[in-house]
Design a protein around this motif. Structure first.
Motif, short mmCIF file in Angstrom:
data_model
loop_
_atom_site.label_atom_id
_atom_site.label_comp_id
_atom_site.label_asym_id
_atom_site.label_seq_id
_atom_site.Cartn_x
_atom_site.Cartn_y
_atom_site.Cartn_z
N LEU A 70 9.29 3.65 12.55
CA LEU A 70 8.98 4.21 11.25
C LEU A 70 7.59 3.71 10.88
O LEU A 70 7.32 2.51 10.93
N VAL A 71 6.71 4.64 10.54
CA VAL A 71 5.34 4.30 10.16
C VAL A 71 5.16 4.71 8.71
O VAL A 71 5.23 5.88 8.37
N ARG A 72 4.98 3.71 7.84
CA ARG A 72 4.90 3.97 6.39
C ARG A 72 3.50 3.70 5.85
O ARG A 72 2.68 3.09 6.51
N ASN A 73 3.30 4.14 4.64
CA ASN A 73 2.06 3.93 3.90
C ASN A 73 0.87 4.61 4.58
O ASN A 73 -0.24 4.07 4.60
N ALA A 124 3.53 -4.81 16.80
CA ALA A 124 2.73 -6.02 16.61
C ALA A 124 1.25 -5.68 16.35
O ALA A 124 0.60 -6.31 15.53
N ALA A 125 0.75 -4.66 17.05
CA ALA A 125 -0.67 -4.31 16.93
C ALA A 125 -0.98 -3.50 15.68
O ALA A 125 -2.04 -3.67 15.08
N GLU A 126 -0.10 -2.61 15.28
CA GLU A 126 -0.41 -1.66 14.21
C GLU A 126 0.13 -2.04 12.84
O GLU A 126 -0.42 -1.62 11.82
N ASP A 127 1.19 -2.85 12.77
CA ASP A 127 1.74 -3.23 11.47
C ASP A 127 0.73 -4.07 10.70
O ASP A 127 0.21 -5.06 11.20
N LEU A 160 -5.58 1.97 2.85
CA LEU A 160 -4.16 1.62 2.91
C LEU A 160 -3.83 0.72 4.09
O LEU A 160 -4.46 0.79 5.14
N LYS A 161 -2.82 -0.11 3.92
CA LYS A 161 -2.33 -0.97 4.98
C LYS A 161 -1.07 -0.32 5.56
O LYS A 161 -0.05 -0.17 4.88
N ILE A 162 -1.16 0.09 6.82
CA ILE A 162 -0.05 0.76 7.51
C ILE A 162 1.09 -0.23 7.74
O ILE A 162 0.85 -1.39 8.08
N ARG A 163 2.32 0.23 7.58
CA ARG A 163 3.51 -0.59 7.86
C ARG A 163 4.27 0.07 9.01
O ARG A 163 4.56 1.28 8.95
N VAL A 164 4.57 -0.69 10.05
CA VAL A 164 5.28 -0.16 11.21
C VAL A 164 6.47 -1.07 11.51
O VAL A 164 6.33 -2.29 11.56
N LYS A 165 7.63 -0.46 11.71
CA LYS A 165 8.83 -1.22 12.08
C LYS A 165 9.76 -0.31 12.86
O LYS A 165 9.58 0.91 12.90
N ALA A 166 10.75 -0.92 13.48
CA ALA A 166 11.77 -0.15 14.19
C ALA A 166 12.56 0.67 13.17
O ALA A 166 12.93 0.16 12.12
#
Length: 78
Positions: free
Chosen positions: A4-7, A60-63, A70-76
């Motif tokens: 999931l890629v947010r923001n 790890a690289a993109e979160d 904007l600051k991108i948020r990435v998680k499973a």
């Protein structure tokens, strides 16, 4: 592994999202979620990576990485 890629900036294209993740490995698909009525981005999307290790490296690289203001948020994705 589905991420999931947010923001995301509302102006970001799926091409830009693909470019962001393709350097981390192969993926099955990427999709920015659009509003059904306006067709505009809702500011988040999904990327499904083929390899779990590459997906974890992408997180790890993109979160927390800045894209524009904007600051991108990435998680499973759950």
């Amino acid at each position: 592994m589905k991420l999931l890629v947010r923001n995301l900036p509302r102006t970001m294209s799926e091409f830009e999202l693909r470019e962001m993740f393709k350097k981390h490995g192969e993926f099955k698909y990427c999709k920015i979620v659009l509003d059904e009525i306006t067709g505009e981005s809702k500011g988040f999307g999904f990327v499904e990576m083929l390899d779990e290790e590459e997906a974890l490296a992408a997180i790890a690289a993109e979160d927390g990485k800045k894209f524009g203001k904007l600051k991108i948020r990435v998680k499973a994705a759950e």
